[in-house]
Motif scaffolding. Structure first.
Motif, PDB file in Angstrom:
ATOM      1  N   ARG A   1       0.834  -1.205   0.000  1.00  0.00           N
ATOM      2  CA  ARG A   1       0.000   0.000   0.000  1.00  0.00           C
ATOM      3  C   ARG A   1       0.871   1.258   0.000  1.00  0.00           C
ATOM      4  NH1 ARG A   1      -5.057   1.872   0.869  1.00  0.00           N
ATOM      5  NH2 ARG A   1      -4.932   3.993   1.657  1.00  0.00           N
ATOM      6  N   ALA A   2       1.907   1.218   0.827  1.00  0.00           N
ATOM      7  CA  ALA A   2       2.819   2.371   0.880  1.00  0.00           C
ATOM      8  C   ALA A   2       3.487   2.591  -0.477  1.00  0.00           C
ATOM      9  CB  ALA A   2       3.871   2.155   1.963  1.00  0.00           C
ATOM     10  N   ILE A   3       3.820   1.464  -1.106  1.00  0.00           N
ATOM     11  CA  ILE A   3       4.445   1.578  -2.438  1.00  0.00           C
ATOM     12  C   ILE A   3       3.449   2.162  -3.441  1.00  0.00           C
ATOM     13  CG2 ILE A   3       5.445   0.259  -4.354  1.00  0.00           C
ATOM     14  CD1 ILE A   3       6.447  -1.748  -2.189  1.00  0.00           C
ATOM     15  N   ASP A   4       2.192   1.698  -3.353  1.00  0.00           N
ATOM     16  CA  ASP A   4       1.163   2.237  -4.258  1.00  0.00           C
ATOM     17  C   ASP A   4       0.973   3.739  -4.042  1.00  0.00           C
ATOM     18  OD1 ASP A   4       0.821  -0.180  -5.388  1.00  0.00           O
ATOM     19  OD2 ASP A   4      -0.963  -0.739  -4.210  1.00  0.00           O
TER      20      ASP A   4
ATOM     21  N   SER B   1       3.920   5.539  -5.512  1.00  0.00           N
ATOM     22  CA  SER B   1       3.993   5.595  -6.970  1.00  0.00           C
ATOM     23  C   SER B   1       2.843   6.422  -7.540  1.00  0.00           C
ATOM     24  CB  SER B   1       4.146   4.207  -7.561  1.00  0.00           C
ATOM     25  OG  SER B   1       3.021   3.619  -7.868  1.00  0.00           O
ATOM     26  N   ARG B   2       1.676   6.435  -6.868  1.00  0.00           N
ATOM     27  CA  ARG B   2       0.578   7.308  -7.284  1.00  0.00           C
ATOM     28  C   ARG B   2       1.027   8.779  -7.146  1.00  0.00           C
ATOM     29  NH1 ARG B   2      -3.899   8.207 -10.323  1.00  0.00           N
ATOM     30  NH2 ARG B   2      -5.180   9.808  -9.386  1.00  0.00           N
TER      31      ARG B   2
ATOM     32  N   ALA C   1       4.050   9.939  -7.128  1.00  0.00           N
ATOM     33  CA  ALA C   1       5.065  10.263  -8.134  1.00  0.00           C
ATOM     34  C   ALA C   1       4.396  10.505  -9.491  1.00  0.00           C
ATOM     35  CB  ALA C   1       6.081   9.137  -8.228  1.00  0.00           C
ATOM     36  N   GLY C   2       3.411   9.631  -9.823  1.00  0.00           N
ATOM     37  CA  GLY C   2       2.711   9.789 -11.096  1.00  0.00           C
ATOM     38  C   GLY C   2       1.952  11.105 -11.175  1.00  0.00           C
ATOM     39  N   GLN C   3       1.232  11.426 -10.090  1.00  0.00           N
ATOM     40  CA  GLN C   3       0.444  12.658 -10.083  1.00  0.00           C
ATOM     41  C   GLN C   3       1.357  13.887 -10.123  1.00  0.00           C
ATOM     42  OE1 GLN C   3      -2.457  11.856 -11.133  1.00  0.00           O
ATOM     43  NE2 GLN C   3      -3.762  12.748  -9.553  1.00  0.00           N
ATOM     44  N   LEU C   4       2.478  13.814  -9.403  1.00  0.00           N
ATOM     45  CA  LEU C   4       3.437  14.939  -9.417  1.00  0.00           C
ATOM     46  C   LEU C   4       3.967  15.148 -10.827  1.00  0.00           C
ATOM     47  CD1 LEU C   4       5.575  14.571  -6.181  1.00  0.00           C
ATOM     48  CD2 LEU C   4       4.222  16.530  -6.863  1.00  0.00           C
ATOM     49  N   LEU C   5       4.259  14.043 -11.465  1.00  0.00           N
ATOM     50  CA  LEU C   5       4.765  14.088 -12.839  1.00  0.00           C
ATOM     51  C   LEU C   5       3.718  14.735 -13.754  1.00  0.00           C
ATOM     52  CD1 LEU C   5       7.083  13.041 -14.667  1.00  0.00           C
ATOM     53  CD2 LEU C   5       5.705  11.009 -15.026  1.00  0.00           C
ATOM     54  N   ASP C   6       2.464  14.273 -13.614  1.00  0.00           N
ATOM     55  CA  ASP C   6       1.387  14.837 -14.444  1.00  0.00           C
ATOM     56  C   ASP C   6       1.199  16.326 -14.161  1.00  0.00           C
ATOM     57  OD1 ASP C   6       0.975  12.524 -15.680  1.00  0.00           O
ATOM     58  OD2 ASP C   6      -0.922  11.994 -14.697  1.00  0.00           O
ATOM     59  N   HIS C   7       1.232  16.657 -12.867  1.00  0.00           N
ATOM     60  CA  HIS C   7       1.020  18.058 -12.487  1.00  0.00           C
ATOM     61  C   HIS C   7       2.115  18.945 -13.067  1.00  0.00           C
ATOM     62  CE1 HIS C   7       1.015  21.509  -9.601  1.00  0.00           C
ATOM     63  NE2 HIS C   7      -0.210  21.520 -10.079  1.00  0.00           N
TER      64      HIS C   7
ATOM     65  N   ALA D   1      -9.903  21.590  -4.589  1.00  0.00           N
ATOM     66  CA  ALA D   1      -9.091  21.739  -5.811  1.00  0.00           C
ATOM     67  C   ALA D   1      -7.727  22.353  -5.502  1.00  0.00           C
ATOM     68  CB  ALA D   1      -9.830  22.582  -6.833  1.00  0.00           C
ATOM     69  N   THR D   2      -7.411  22.529  -4.220  1.00  0.00           N
ATOM     70  CA  THR D   2      -6.105  23.064  -3.845  1.00  0.00           C
ATOM     71  C   THR D   2      -5.090  21.917  -3.833  1.00  0.00           C
ATOM     72  OG1 THR D   2      -7.363  24.474  -2.368  1.00  0.00           O
ATOM     73  CG2 THR D   2      -4.977  24.556  -2.148  1.00  0.00           C
ATOM     74  N   ARG D   3      -3.869  22.256  -4.171  1.00  0.00           N
ATOM     75  CA  ARG D   3      -2.818  21.225  -4.247  1.00  0.00           C
ATOM     76  C   ARG D   3      -2.686  20.425  -2.953  1.00  0.00           C
ATOM     77  NH1 ARG D   3       2.928  22.865  -6.394  1.00  0.00           N
ATOM     78  NH2 ARG D   3       2.513  24.820  -5.328  1.00  0.00           N
ATOM     79  N   PHE D   4      -2.602  19.139  -3.055  1.00  0.00           N
ATOM     80  CA  PHE D   4      -2.365  18.209  -1.942  1.00  0.00           C
ATOM     81  C   PHE D   4      -3.488  18.162  -0.908  1.00  0.00           C
ATOM     82  CE2 PHE D   4       1.968  19.676  -3.246  1.00  0.00           C
ATOM     83  CZ  PHE D   4       2.307  18.518  -3.938  1.00  0.00           C
ATOM     84  N   VAL D   5      -4.630  18.798  -1.206  1.00  0.00           N
ATOM     85  CA  VAL D   5      -5.736  18.755  -0.247  1.00  0.00           C
ATOM     86  C   VAL D   5      -6.614  17.541  -0.574  1.00  0.00           C
ATOM     87  CG1 VAL D   5      -7.830  19.910   0.566  1.00  0.00           C
ATOM     88  CG2 VAL D   5      -5.736  21.225   0.185  1.00  0.00           C
ATOM     89  N   ARG D   6      -6.897  16.728   0.460  1.00  0.00           N
ATOM     90  CA  ARG D   6      -7.762  15.566   0.290  1.00  0.00           C
ATOM     91  C   ARG D   6      -8.918  15.672   1.274  1.00  0.00           C
ATOM     92  NH1 ARG D   6      -5.407   9.982   0.145  1.00  0.00           N
ATOM     93  NH2 ARG D   6      -6.901   9.793  -1.555  1.00  0.00           N
ATOM     94  N   GLY D   7     -10.052  15.079   0.902  1.00  0.00           N
ATOM     95  CA  GLY D   7     -11.223  15.174   1.771  1.00  0.00           C
ATOM     96  C   GLY D   7     -11.232  14.088   2.841  1.00  0.00           C
ATOM     97  N   HIS D   8     -12.225  14.216   3.760  1.00  0.00           N
ATOM     98  CA  HIS D   8     -12.361  13.194   4.811  1.00  0.00           C
ATOM     99  C   HIS D   8     -12.635  11.826   4.199  1.00  0.00           C
ATOM    100  CE1 HIS D   8     -12.357  16.392   7.609  1.00  0.00           C
ATOM    101  NE2 HIS D   8     -13.529  16.887   7.247  1.00  0.00           N
ATOM    102  N   ASP D   9     -13.459  11.847   3.108  1.00  0.00           N
ATOM    103  CA  ASP D   9     -13.868  10.570   2.506  1.00  0.00           C
ATOM    104  C   ASP D   9     -12.714   9.865   1.782  1.00  0.00           C
ATOM    105  OD1 ASP D   9     -13.627  12.473   0.582  1.00  0.00           O
ATOM    106  OD2 ASP D   9     -15.406  11.864  -0.567  1.00  0.00           O
ATOM    107  N   ALA D  10     -11.545  10.552   1.723  1.00  0.00           N
ATOM    108  CA  ALA D  10     -10.426   9.972   0.973  1.00  0.00           C
ATOM    109  C   ALA D  10      -9.701   8.892   1.776  1.00  0.00           C
ATOM    110  CB  ALA D  10      -9.448  11.065   0.582  1.00  0.00           C
ATOM    111  N   GLU D  11     -10.006   8.833   3.046  1.00  0.00           N
ATOM    112  CA  GLU D  11      -9.321   7.860   3.896  1.00  0.00           C
ATOM    113  C   GLU D  11      -9.572   6.435   3.357  1.00  0.00           C
ATOM    114  OE1 GLU D  11      -9.527   7.588   8.512  1.00  0.00           O
ATOM    115  OE2 GLU D  11      -9.334   9.680   7.845  1.00  0.00           O
ATOM    116  N   GLY D  12      -8.509   5.673   3.273  1.00  0.00           N
ATOM    117  CA  GLY D  12      -8.657   4.316   2.751  1.00  0.00           C
ATOM    118  C   GLY D  12      -8.460   4.244   1.249  1.00  0.00           C
ATOM    119  N   HIS D  13      -8.481   5.401   0.573  1.00  0.00           N
ATOM    120  CA  HIS D  13      -8.238   5.413  -0.878  1.00  0.00           C
ATOM    121  C   HIS D  13      -6.847   5.958  -1.150  1.00  0.00           C
ATOM    122  CE1 HIS D  13     -12.435   4.617  -1.851  1.00  0.00           C
ATOM    123  NE2 HIS D  13     -12.766   5.509  -0.923  1.00  0.00           N
ATOM    124  N   ILE D  14      -6.191   5.338  -2.087  1.00  0.00           N
ATOM    125  CA  ILE D  14      -4.855   5.809  -2.438  1.00  0.00           C
ATOM    126  C   ILE D  14      -4.980   7.098  -3.235  1.00  0.00           C
ATOM    127  CG2 ILE D  14      -2.867   5.296  -3.922  1.00  0.00           C
ATOM    128  CD1 ILE D  14      -3.188   2.393  -2.933  1.00  0.00           C
TER     129      ILE D  14
END
Ligand SMILES: Nc1ncnc2c1ncn2[C@@H]1O[C@H](COP(=O)(O)OP(=O)(O)OP(=O)(O)O)[C@@H](O)[C@H]1O
Ligand SMILES: [Mg+2]
Length: 455
Positions: free
Chosen positions: A284-287, A290-291, A293-299, A406-419
């Motif tokens: 999970r930590a690896i996922d 890598s997610r 890294a991928g998102q940073l690359l895309d951004h 929509a702010t950088r690196f901001v995640r919602g409460h519902d994001a818990e458990g999702h990579i």
């Protein structure tokens, strides 16, 4: 970061006050010079008439039987008549002794010398101009010296001078008013150049670091030159950090993928529950990494491409149909139906790579945050305005977070458990902005999330 620059004086005020002050001084100077010159010309006019009057009296003087006889020619005094009824005085001397007229009209003239003199003096409660001239009459016994003095008050002259002064004052005021208008016009056009530059700086988008190439007045060239140098340096350092992120993401992703496959293989082999739990956490930590890294690359890629947007004609429905088809297998794994709904061909001039990236992130979110056995609709509207909605049937955005998601690196409460890394919506929003569009987050009536990109 916005730096509040303290203001020190105003160029416009300084320029205007110098120009207006200068024209006021010029107007006053003009008044005195013209008035002085007019006074001199008027005085010369009066002097020449007085001189003619004295000459005509002197010419009439004759020596008869050893005595001086003088018949006043009528013209000698009539030529001095003025509109202001100036008073005229005269005095006639023989060898310095008063023969006739007003003896107190100045000093007793000298016997010698025949210079013609003019003087101004106070007489009979008025200022008078006095002309004096002499002539020698040769008699039988000895020469006689006749001196004639004619004086005139200066009422007409003063009246003329007043009139000239009034006219010159009016002229000076007119000149001053015109100069003031010209000063304002001159300052406005001069300062206008600066304002134009300011406007073109403020009108630029935050990504626009291209140099200013429009011609500017010579005095502003160094300023604009420094601004352009600053832009180049800024773009260079931005590009460097962009490159760094891309490079770093690449370097991280490849070994992560290797580690992930090793971990997976090991997971298949080990049986002890605690080892399996540890390996699961590790995967999970690896996922996550890598997610990220991928998102940073895309951004980084979005930020860079948005600066120099490649616009080509894109048929949105075709592009989205293709994307939906490619993502359907992932949706099917979650028992989610992916639907495309379009009201006609929608064409947009834009960057296909960026737009695909944005929509992929939105569909990815819908797949991630909506429950199984639901449907995701990608709706394209060509009229009245080109827009795309990505709608799901999940819990939607929580209202207290909706403005910051929509702010950088901001995640919602519902994001818990999702990579995830909190960059998906930022990417979508940046892509919309680069295409002069907007991104709006909302919830549907049924409560699902709806992300709208409008172009
Ligand atoms: N369809 C959705 N339904 C409910 N919440 C959502 C939805 N899409 C996004 N969100 C919320 O918005 C947050 C930000 O989304 P964003 O896509 O930017 O980041 P992420 O999905 O967490 O990470 P990633 O960068 O991997 O996409 C999410 O963490 C989630 O809380
Ligand atoms: Mg996301």
């Amino acid at each position: 970061m916005t730096g509040e620059v303290p203001a020190y004086g105003s160029l416009r005020d300084r320029l205007a006050s110098i120009l207006i002050g200068g024209s006021a001084v010029l107007a006053v100077l003009l008044f005195f010079v013209v008035r002085g010159y007019a006074a001199q010309v008027a005085q010369e006019g009066q002097d020449s008439i007085l001189s003619a009057s004295v000459s005509s009296i002197l010419d009439a003087a004759v020596l008869r039987d050893g005595a001086i006889e003088l018949d006043f020619p009528y013209a000698s005094l009539s030529m001095l008549s003025t509109a202001s009824d100036d008073r005229v005085f005269y005095a006639i001397y023989e060898d310095g002794t008063l023969l006739s007229g007003y003896g107190d009209l100045g000093d007793t003239p000298a016997v010698a010398g025949d210079a013609r003199t003019f003087a101004s003096l106070d007489y009979d409660a008025a200022t008078v101009r006095v002309a004096t001239a002499s002539r020698t009459l040769i008699g039988a016994d000895r020469p006689r010296r006749v001196t004639v003095r004619v004086a005139q008050t200066q009422d007409a002259l003063a009246e003329t001078l007043n009139q000239i002064s009034r006219n010159v004052a009016m002229f000076g005021l007119g000149f001053f008013a015109l100069a003031t208008v010209l000063a304002y016009w001159a300052t406005s056009t001069t300062i206008g150049q600066l304002s134009r530059l300011t406007t073109s700086v403020t009108r630029r988008g935050p990504q626009d670091l291209s140099p200013f190439l429009k011609p500017v007045p010579r005095e502003m060239v160094p300023l604009v030159g420094s601004l352009n140098t600053l832009m180049v340096r800024l773009e260079h350092s931005l590009k460097q950090s962009e490159d760094f992120i891309v490079e770093a993401a690449h370097r991280v992703r490849t070994p992560l993928a290797t580690v992930r496959s090793y971990a997976e293989a090991t997971f298949q082999r080990v049986q002890e529950p605690e080892n399996r739990t540890a390996l699961r956490a590790m995967m999970r930590a690896i996922d996550e990494s890598s997610r990220a890294a991928g998102q940073l690359l895309d951004h980084a890629m979005v930020t860079f491409r948005a600066e120099n947007l490649e616009r080509e004609e894109i048929t949105l429905d075709a592009m989205l149909r293709d994307l939906v088809e490619r993502m359907t297998p992932i949706a099917e794994m979650r028992d989610v139906t992916l639907r495309l709904d379009s009201d006609g061909p929608a064409v947009l001039r834009g960057d296909a790579v960026l737009l695909q990236n944005a929509f992929r992130n939105l569909i990815d979110n819908a797949l991630k945050y909506a429950p199984v056995d639901t449907a995701i609709t990608v709706r394209i509207r060509a009229t009245p305005q080109l827009s795309v909605d990505v709608i799901d049937e999940g819990r939607g955005f929580s209202p207290d977070e909706i403005d910051i998601l929509a702010t950088r690196f901001v995640r919602g409460h519902d994001a818990e458990g999702h990579i995830g890394s909190g960059l998906g919506l930022t990417i979508a929003k940046d892509v919309a902005t680069a295409h002069d569009g907007t991104m709006v987050l909302s919830n549907t009536q049924k409560g699902g999330a709806c992300v709208t990109l409008r172009f």
